[in-house]
Design a protein around this motif. Structure first.
Motif, PDB file in Angstrom:
ATOM      1  N   THR A  36       7.410  -5.050  -5.563  1.00 51.62           N
ATOM      2  CA  THR A  36       5.575  -4.997  -5.492  1.00 51.62           C
ATOM      3  C   THR A  36       5.220  -4.077  -6.815  1.00 51.62           C
ATOM      4  OG1 THR A  36       6.167  -2.329  -5.468  1.00 51.62           O
ATOM      5  CG2 THR A  36       5.971  -3.410  -3.545  1.00 51.62           C
ATOM      6  N   GLU A  37       3.600  -3.474  -7.149  1.00 56.41           N
ATOM      7  CA  GLU A  37       3.262  -3.833  -8.839  1.00 56.41           C
ATOM      8  C   GLU A  37       3.620  -2.051  -8.938  1.00 56.41           C
ATOM      9  OE1 GLU A  37      -1.050  -3.229  -7.812  1.00 56.41           O
ATOM     10  OE2 GLU A  37      -1.137  -5.046  -7.244  1.00 56.41           O
ATOM     11  N   GLU A  38       4.659  -1.439  -7.551  1.00 58.59           N
ATOM     12  CA  GLU A  38       5.100  -0.476  -8.547  1.00 58.59           C
ATOM     13  C   GLU A  38       6.608   0.012  -9.275  1.00 58.59           C
ATOM     14  OE1 GLU A  38       3.091  -0.277  -5.571  1.00 58.59           O
ATOM     15  OE2 GLU A  38       1.427   0.464  -6.500  1.00 58.59           O
ATOM     16  N   GLY A  39       7.184  -1.346  -9.274  1.00 60.70           N
ATOM     17  CA  GLY A  39       8.994  -2.112  -8.799  1.00 60.70           C
ATOM     18  C   GLY A  39       8.712  -3.274  -7.624  1.00 60.70           C
ATOM     19  N   PHE A  40      10.101  -2.076  -6.453  1.00 61.89           N
ATOM     20  CA  PHE A  40      10.417  -2.945  -5.505  1.00 61.89           C
ATOM     21  C   PHE A  40      10.410  -1.661  -4.124  1.00 61.89           C
ATOM     22  CE2 PHE A  40      11.800  -5.274  -9.587  1.00 61.89           C
ATOM     23  CZ  PHE A  40      12.417  -6.055  -9.192  1.00 61.89           C
ATOM     24  N   VAL A  41      10.740  -2.576  -2.809  1.00 64.06           N
ATOM     25  CA  VAL A  41      11.024  -2.029  -2.137  1.00 64.06           C
ATOM     26  C   VAL A  41      12.259  -2.310  -1.664  1.00 64.06           C
ATOM     27  CG1 VAL A  41       8.516  -0.662  -1.606  1.00 64.06           C
ATOM     28  CG2 VAL A  41       9.529  -3.032  -0.335  1.00 64.06           C
ATOM     29  N   SER A  42      12.995  -1.665  -0.803  1.00 65.38           N
ATOM     30  CA  SER A  42      14.648  -2.323  -0.486  1.00 65.38           C
ATOM     31  C   SER A  42      14.971  -1.665   0.289  1.00 65.38           C
ATOM     32  CB  SER A  42      15.689  -2.161  -1.915  1.00 65.38           C
ATOM     33  OG  SER A  42      15.519  -1.373  -2.026  1.00 65.38           O
ATOM     34  N   ALA A  43      15.524  -2.174   1.514  1.00 66.44           N
ATOM     35  CA  ALA A  43      16.426  -1.931   2.110  1.00 66.44           C
ATOM     36  C   ALA A  43      18.142  -2.440   2.207  1.00 66.44           C
ATOM     37  CB  ALA A  43      16.046  -1.802   3.538  1.00 66.44           C
ATOM     38  N   ARG A  44      19.035  -1.874   3.269  1.00 59.93           N
ATOM     39  CA  ARG A  44      20.141  -2.042   3.194  1.00 59.93           C
ATOM     40  C   ARG A  44      20.837  -2.221   5.190  1.00 59.93           C
ATOM     41  NH1 ARG A  44      24.620  -2.648  -1.619  1.00 59.93           N
ATOM     42  NH2 ARG A  44      22.715  -3.376  -2.385  1.00 59.93           N
ATOM     43  N   CYS A  45      20.937  -3.248   5.472  1.00 60.81           N
ATOM     44  CA  CYS A  45      21.612  -3.062   7.071  1.00 60.81           C
ATOM     45  C   CYS A  45      23.194  -3.852   6.993  1.00 60.81           C
ATOM     46  CB  CYS A  45      20.508  -3.469   8.396  1.00 60.81           C
ATOM     47  SG  CYS A  45      20.730  -3.187   9.312  1.00 60.81           S
ATOM     48  N   VAL A  46      24.005  -2.953   7.594  1.00 59.68           N
ATOM     49  CA  VAL A  46      25.401  -3.537   8.061  1.00 59.68           C
ATOM     50  C   VAL A  46      25.683  -3.599   9.270  1.00 59.68           C
ATOM     51  CG1 VAL A  46      27.997  -2.166   7.645  1.00 59.68           C
ATOM     52  CG2 VAL A  46      26.310  -1.849   6.286  1.00 59.68           C
ATOM     53  N   LEU A  47      25.819  -4.858   9.148  1.00 63.65           N
ATOM     54  CA  LEU A  47      25.971  -5.516  10.009  1.00 63.65           C
ATOM     55  C   LEU A  47      28.320  -5.781  10.297  1.00 63.65           C
ATOM     56  CD1 LEU A  47      24.881  -9.504   9.786  1.00 63.65           C
ATOM     57  CD2 LEU A  47      24.244  -7.347  10.825  1.00 63.65           C
ATOM     58  N   PRO A  48      28.970  -5.628  11.641  1.00 66.01           N
ATOM     59  CA  PRO A  48      27.817  -5.850  12.789  1.00 66.01           C
ATOM     60  C   PRO A  48      27.272  -5.101  14.207  1.00 66.01           C
ATOM     61  CG  PRO A  48      30.063  -6.313  13.429  1.00 66.01           C
ATOM     62  CD  PRO A  48      29.994  -4.770  11.976  1.00 66.01           C
ATOM     63  N   GLU A  62       8.770  -3.247   9.577  1.00 69.64           N
ATOM     64  CA  GLU A  62       9.221  -4.614   9.228  1.00 69.64           C
ATOM     65  C   GLU A  62      10.609  -4.460   8.904  1.00 69.64           C
ATOM     66  OE1 GLU A  62       7.128  -4.746   4.773  1.00 69.64           O
ATOM     67  OE2 GLU A  62       7.170  -2.980   4.601  1.00 69.64           O
ATOM     68  N   LEU A  63      11.051  -3.307   8.897  1.00 69.22           N
ATOM     69  CA  LEU A  63      12.624  -3.186   9.485  1.00 69.22           C
ATOM     70  C   LEU A  63      12.560  -3.701  10.663  1.00 69.22           C
ATOM     71  CD1 LEU A  63      13.454   0.601   7.993  1.00 69.22           C
ATOM     72  CD2 LEU A  63      13.543  -1.878   7.066  1.00 69.22           C
ATOM     73  N   SER A  64      11.868  -3.358  11.617  1.00 68.02           N
ATOM     74  CA  SER A  64      12.081  -3.999  13.363  1.00 68.02           C
ATOM     75  C   SER A  64      12.167  -5.823  12.880  1.00 68.02           C
ATOM     76  CB  SER A  64      10.744  -3.626  13.720  1.00 68.02           C
ATOM     77  OG  SER A  64      10.964  -3.865  15.201  1.00 68.02           O
ATOM     78  N   LEU A  65      11.315  -6.197  12.397  1.00 69.06           N
ATOM     79  CA  LEU A  65      11.126  -7.282  12.524  1.00 69.06           C
ATOM     80  C   LEU A  65      12.741  -8.034  11.233  1.00 69.06           C
ATOM     81  CD1 LEU A  65       7.414  -8.285  10.831  1.00 69.06           C
ATOM     82  CD2 LEU A  65       8.710  -9.015  12.952  1.00 69.06           C
ATOM     83  N   PHE A  66      12.760  -7.680  10.001  1.00 69.44           N
ATOM     84  CA  PHE A  66      14.052  -7.525   9.642  1.00 69.44           C
ATOM     85  C   PHE A  66      15.447  -7.090  10.666  1.00 69.44           C
ATOM     86  CE2 PHE A  66      12.537  -6.133   5.472  1.00 69.44           C
ATOM     87  CZ  PHE A  66      11.411  -6.965   5.968  1.00 69.44           C
ATOM     88  N   ASP A  67      15.573  -6.564  12.125  1.00 69.66           N
ATOM     89  CA  ASP A  67      16.443  -6.125  12.522  1.00 69.66           C
ATOM     90  C   ASP A  67      16.427  -7.388  13.166  1.00 69.66           C
ATOM     91  OD1 ASP A  67      18.499  -4.531  13.528  1.00 69.66           O
ATOM     92  OD2 ASP A  67      16.831  -4.727  15.479  1.00 69.66           O
ATOM     93  N   GLU A  68      15.358  -8.036  13.358  1.00 68.97           N
ATOM     94  CA  GLU A  68      15.722  -9.151  14.672  1.00 68.97           C
ATOM     95  C   GLU A  68      15.994 -10.103  13.926  1.00 68.97           C
ATOM     96  OE1 GLU A  68      11.823 -12.450  17.495  1.00 68.97           O
ATOM     97  OE2 GLU A  68      11.094 -10.066  16.900  1.00 68.97           O
TER      98      GLU A  68
END
Length: 89
Positions: A36-48, A62-68
């Motif tokens: 982003t202009e300010e740095g980064f956005v980030s997230a982490r998910c653990v499967l399963p 966005e998290l909902s789309l990442f989940d799908e």
């Protein structure tokens, strides 16, 4: 170590860990990061479990789309995690 998986059209980089054993269950951590202009956005998910470890800046939609995305790609992420990442010729 995180291995590259794919970069989306909006420059979101998706990476994954190797297979880890947690409580007798094979798990893979999947990391999402976008500049982003300010740095980064980030997230982490653990499967399963599809459990979000953290989210720093992504919107709920966005998290909902990442989940799908994860539900459609989990089998590949596990395969590549077992191989030590995607190996391109």
């Amino acid at each position: 170590m995180m291995y590259p998986y794919i970069t989306l059209a909006d420059d979101t980089e998706i990476t994954h860990s190797h297979i880890m054993e947690q409580e007798g269950i094979q798990s893979v951590e999947v990391h999402f990061e976008r500049p982003t202009e300010e740095g980064f956005v980030s997230a982490r998910c653990v499967l399963p479990r599809y459990e979000w470890k953290f989210n720093e800046g992504f919107r709920p939609d966005e998290l909902s789309l990442f989940d799908e995305f994860l539900r459609h790609n989990a089998h590949l992420l596990y395969r590549y995690a077992a191989q030590g990442g995607i190996h391109c010729a």
